[in-house]
Design a protein around this motif. Structure first.
Motif, mmCIF file in Angstrom:
data_model
loop_
_atom_site.group_PDB
_atom_site.id
_atom_site.type_symbol
_atom_site.label_atom_id
_atom_site.label_comp_id
_atom_site.label_asym_id
_atom_site.label_seq_id
_atom_site.Cartn_x
_atom_site.Cartn_y
_atom_site.Cartn_z
ATOM 1 N N ASP A 17 -7.694 -10.098 1.793
ATOM 2 C CA ASP A 17 -6.515 -9.485 1.812
ATOM 3 C C ASP A 17 -6.784 -8.028 1.488
ATOM 4 O OD1 ASP A 17 -5.103 -11.795 2.520
ATOM 5 O OD2 ASP A 17 -5.116 -12.458 0.407
ATOM 6 N N ALA A 18 -7.890 -7.479 1.181
ATOM 7 C CA ALA A 18 -8.363 -6.178 0.956
ATOM 8 C C ALA A 18 -9.025 -5.401 2.032
ATOM 9 C CB ALA A 18 -9.137 -6.155 -0.462
ATOM 10 N N ARG A 19 -9.334 -4.096 1.807
ATOM 11 C CA ARG A 19 -9.826 -3.379 2.754
ATOM 12 C C ARG A 19 -10.974 -2.372 2.118
ATOM 13 N NH1 ARG A 19 -9.800 -2.164 7.841
ATOM 14 N NH2 ARG A 19 -7.874 -3.460 8.342
ATOM 15 N N THR B 34 -8.444 -1.193 -1.182
ATOM 16 C CA THR B 34 -6.941 -1.312 -1.376
ATOM 17 C C THR B 34 -6.998 -2.560 -1.283
ATOM 18 O OG1 THR B 34 -6.679 -0.869 1.077
ATOM 19 C CG2 THR B 34 -6.504 0.974 -0.491
ATOM 20 N N ALA B 35 -5.664 -3.140 -1.942
ATOM 21 C CA ALA B 35 -5.277 -4.513 -1.934
ATOM 22 C C ALA B 35 -4.018 -4.452 -2.524
ATOM 23 C CB ALA B 35 -6.271 -5.438 -2.849
#
Length: 459
Positions: A152-154, A192-193
């Motif tokens: 769910d993050a990048r 980012t999350a």
């Protein structure tokens, strides 16, 4: 001289008749950092292509490859009586000409190449040219992004020449008023999350040079650290960060020496109903030659907006304090260093740096029309300690002010206006009247009057 100011006038005459007066809510907006824009929605929905140059905003080069072209043309005129309080000259004026063009190549959400080139020139300046006035043709930004999805993050890895801003831009930011914006060479990684983001940086500022493709990495300075931001509870958000800074030669009223500084900070900000707030506290430690560094600042910006009233007035109050050096001979440096802050910081007259000061700055903002904003403010500044100097931007002690009696630095009245004529076209202006205090008057400082007008076109 006026014949050397062609860019904006010619382009506006060509483009204004065909430009739309309203921006579709689904269209991307222009950002402070152009690399933060993503125009690929124009590829997916051709109906959003409502502006004359929209065909350049999303060029399909393949099934998964797109190219965005854009730029900015800006003309800015400045006139000033007693620049730098008149300590070296009694007047000056200048036309600043800025041309920026960029290309943003994206391969899905996996890889990206961003290039920005600039041509910066000036005409009319009578005094010594500023180091940010002229850069005839050079690479302003050029970096590669690699994006890695993590559930769910990048995670994004960025390397190259790039602009950087954090938080309220009090410590790391661009400088938009001068001709040349601030950029760094180095690496940046950000995760980012949800509503959270964490950045890690290792950077060196770009050293400007006026000729063609001759800008270099400034190897005498470096900046590194970690910056995190995200929601706390309800409307409250917070930033938490550490920044490291080194330069081969720092200069303060206490002398000149190598500077190695660590910065720890927290910022609380948000908006609830009519109220908004932004409060930041910072502590610095490290070494300055054989001295220890112990410095700090507290900065705040409070406001209430009366949206139900005509002109939707916002009453704001900025109140800040930054430490100075109380004893120049005690083996400790107490002067706060704002590192790479936004410029302008207090006003576009850009007379005082945010070091060894405290101030109050009430301001009234008015929405004269949907795209027309006005601001009226009064800013009074004092020294935190009279043992230390008054500092001029970027961070230079004004000779003769250290130890000079008189805590009051001065006061300025600021009147500004900004008109977003149509999408991408902005006209702006500001007038500043600065009356110096006793310490500056005793060394020959005089009242300063400053005015600028600018026209900018982004596409």
């Amino acid at each position: 001289m006026m014949r050397r100011v062609p860019y904006i006038g010619l382009l506006l005459a060509i483009l204004l008749p065909g430009l739309a007066w309203a921006q579709d809510a689904a269209r991307p907006a222009f950002k402070t950092h152009r690399f933060d824009e993503d125009w690929r929605v124009l590829c997916a929905d051709p109906a959003l292509r409502t502006e004359p140059l929209d065909r350049l905003k999303c060029l399909k080069l393949g099934a998964d490859v797109s190219l965005t072209l854009g730029g900015e043309l800006r003309e800015r005129f400045e006139a000033v009586r007693n620049p730098g309080f008149g300590l070296q000259q009694d007047h000056d004026h200048v036309f600043l000409h800025r041309v920026l063009l960029h290309a943003d190549l994206r391969i899905q959400n996996v890889a990206r190449l961003f290039l920005q080139f600039g041509s910066l020139t000036q005409s009319g300046r009578e005094g010594a040219p500023s180091s940010t006035d002229v850069d005839r043709l050079d690479l302003m930004q050029g970096f590669v992004d690699l994006m890695l999805p993590l559930d769910d993050a990048r995670l994004t890895l960025r390397g190259g020449r790039q602009e950087v801003s954090f938080g309220a831009s009090r410590l790391v930011s661009v400088r938009d008023s001068p001709n040349a914006r601030r950029a760094f060479d180095g690496g940046r990684a950000f995760l980012t999350a949800g509503g959270f983001r964490v950045d890690a940086i290792y950077l060196r500022p770009v050293l400007l040079s006026p000729k063609v493709f001759d800008d270099e990495t400034n190897k005498t300075e470096k900046l590194w650290g970690v910056y995190g931001t995200g929601p706390v509870a309800g409307p409250l958000k917070a930033d938490l960060y550490y920044l490291g800074f080194e330069r081969d030669r720092g200069r303060f009223a206490a002398g000149a020496a190598p500077e190695h500084r660590h910065t720890l900070g927290v910022r609380l900000f948000g908006k609830a109903g009519a109220f908004d707030w932004d409060v930041e506290g910072v502590f610095q430690f490290g070494s300055f030659g054989n001295r220890d560094i112990r410095a700090w600042t507290i900065a705040s910006d409070w406001g209430v907006t009366f949206e139900s009233l005509k002109l939707q007035p916002r009453l704001g109050l900025k109140a800040d304090i930054a430490s100075g050096d109380r004893n120049l001979a005690d083996g400790r440096l107490g002067t706060f260093n704002a590192l790479y802050p936004r410029l302008p910081y207090f006003s576009d007259a850009n007379l005082v740096a945010p070091a060894n000061f405290f101030d109050i700055h009430p301001v009234l903002e008015l929405q004269l029309a949907p795209t027309l904003q006005a601001e009226i403010g009064w800013n009074a500044l004092w020294r935190q300690t009279t043992a230390d100097a008054i500092y001029a931007p970027p961070l230079s002690p004004i000779a003769g002010t250290a130890g000079q009696p008189g805590r009051f630095i001065g006061q300025q009245v600021i009147v500004g206006i900004e008109w977003r004529v149509i999408e991408g076209v902005t006209l702006a202006g500001q007038y500043v009247h600065f009356v110096p205090g006793r310490a500056l008057r005793r060394i020959g400082g005089g009242t300063t009057d400053f005015v600028f007008v600018s026209a900018a076109y982004k596409f």
